[in-house]
Scaffold this active site. Sequence first.
Site, PDB file in Angstrom:
ATOM      1  N   GLU A  89      -9.736  -2.098   5.179  1.00  0.00           N
ATOM      2  CA  GLU A  89     -10.376  -1.798   6.455  1.00  0.00           C
ATOM      3  C   GLU A  89     -11.626  -2.666   6.651  1.00  0.00           C
ATOM      4  OE1 GLU A  89      -8.867  -0.179   8.633  1.00  0.00           O
ATOM      5  OE2 GLU A  89      -8.271   1.860   8.076  1.00  0.00           O
ATOM      6  N   ASN A 141      -7.835  -3.097  14.314  1.00  0.00           N
ATOM      7  CA  ASN A 141      -9.200  -3.441  13.876  1.00  0.00           C
ATOM      8  C   ASN A 141      -9.226  -4.627  12.916  1.00  0.00           C
ATOM      9  OD1 ASN A 141      -8.297  -2.404  11.435  1.00  0.00           O
ATOM     10  ND2 ASN A 141      -9.571  -0.575  11.469  1.00  0.00           N
ATOM     11  N   ASP A 170       0.814  -1.216   0.000  1.00  0.00           N
ATOM     12  CA  ASP A 170       0.000   0.000   0.000  1.00  0.00           C
ATOM     13  C   ASP A 170       0.845   1.262   0.000  1.00  0.00           C
ATOM     14  OD1 ASP A 170       0.910  -0.514   2.588  1.00  0.00           O
ATOM     15  OD2 ASP A 170      -1.060  -1.079   3.323  1.00  0.00           O
ATOM     16  N   HIS A 184      -7.404  -4.895  10.070  1.00  0.00           N
ATOM     17  CA  HIS A 184      -7.105  -4.651   8.648  1.00  0.00           C
ATOM     18  C   HIS A 184      -5.800  -5.330   8.246  1.00  0.00           C
ATOM     19  CE1 HIS A 184      -4.973  -0.597   9.709  1.00  0.00           C
ATOM     20  NE2 HIS A 184      -4.041  -1.463   9.394  1.00  0.00           N
TER      21      HIS A 184
HETATM   22  C1  F6R Z   1       1.391  -1.487   6.101  1.00  0.00           C
HETATM   23  C2  F6R Z   1       0.058  -2.117   6.171  1.00  0.00           C
HETATM   24  C3  F6R Z   1      -0.762  -2.089   7.411  1.00  0.00           C
HETATM   25  C4  F6R Z   1       0.066  -2.294   8.680  1.00  0.00           C
HETATM   26  C5  F6R Z   1      -0.838  -2.243   9.920  1.00  0.00           C
HETATM   27  C6  F6R Z   1      -0.033  -2.411  11.187  1.00  0.00           C
HETATM   28  O1  F6R Z   1       1.974  -1.651   4.824  1.00  0.00           O
HETATM   29  O2  F6R Z   1      -0.380  -2.628   5.190  1.00  0.00           O
HETATM   30  O3  F6R Z   1      -1.742  -3.096   7.351  1.00  0.00           O
HETATM   31  O4  F6R Z   1       0.720  -3.540   8.605  1.00  0.00           O
HETATM   32  O5  F6R Z   1      -1.492  -1.008   9.942  1.00  0.00           O
HETATM   33  O6  F6R Z   1       0.831  -1.337  11.326  1.00  0.00           O
HETATM   34  P1  F6R Z   1       2.034  -1.400  12.369  1.00  0.00           P
HETATM   35  O7  F6R Z   1       2.944  -2.481  11.936  1.00  0.00           O
HETATM   36  O8  F6R Z   1       2.700  -0.038  12.260  1.00  0.00           O
HETATM   37  O9  F6R Z   1       1.438  -1.652  13.701  1.00  0.00           O
END
Ligand code: F6R
Length: 239
Positions: free
Chosen positions: A140, A133, A65, A135
């Site tokens: 989401e 959550n 992403d 994701h």
């Molecule tokens: C990042 C991504 C997100 C993160 C998630 C957890 O490329 O796709 O799904 O993996 O938001 O973020 P962290 O690792 O910062 O807790």
Amino acid sequence: MKYLVFDSKQEASKEAYKILKSLIIENSTLGLATGGSPTGLYAEIIADHKAGNFSYKNVRSYNLDEYVGISYDHPESYHKFMETNLFDHIDIEKENTHVPDASAEDLEDALKSYQEALNDANIDVQLLGVGSNGHIGFNEPGTSFDTGVHIVDLKQETIEANSRFFNNDINLVPKQAVTMGIKDIMKAKHIILLAFGKAKQDAIRSLVADEEITENIPCTILKNHPSVYVIVDKEADFK
Ligand code: F6R
């Protein structure tokens, strides 16, 4: 699904690297994630590469992403994150790395190109973090499991969680992102999901312990994937 719990992120990242290395060869294709979860694993990759043990010369990569609304070279863009945390320290060829172009003038066209690239990519190992959550990528809660590359409105909890990278100012956090869809993620041959800290406990419980597979907790779809490693520290463990 293999579920592995470690005392610390550091130990978990070392084991994640061992697993990753057992799954890849010199010309593998990797699906990469950003954020806090994979940084320890990226440090392991870099250390082992610098020790002369693995070359990324023929490896290709596709990131999950990218934020919409900040430039390509913004310090918190995921392009920049990947350079700083991984690409600048290994011998991967820049032209073999792919991160969605979310600052393209024609965003629809950029989404289409990324989707086409992913359709041909054959990702061997997809690395994932998980949102509190549930994701994965930036899919989401409520996203259809049948979705490909798309633009997403980030949920308030995601904006708040990511404000730690933007001087703790939620106004500076982009409100949209481009993400691979769940369908793209599920196509990977193997998946390694990393989760650290108490905030991830509920998502990990839904993924590992609960029965239900629901679009309201996107990570639960991974129960249907044939090769998933879920690697957590003891704070994220649900027991
Ligand atoms: C990042 C991504 C997100 C993160 C998630 C957890 O490329 O796709 O799904 O993996 O938001 O973020 P962290 O690792 O910062 O807790």
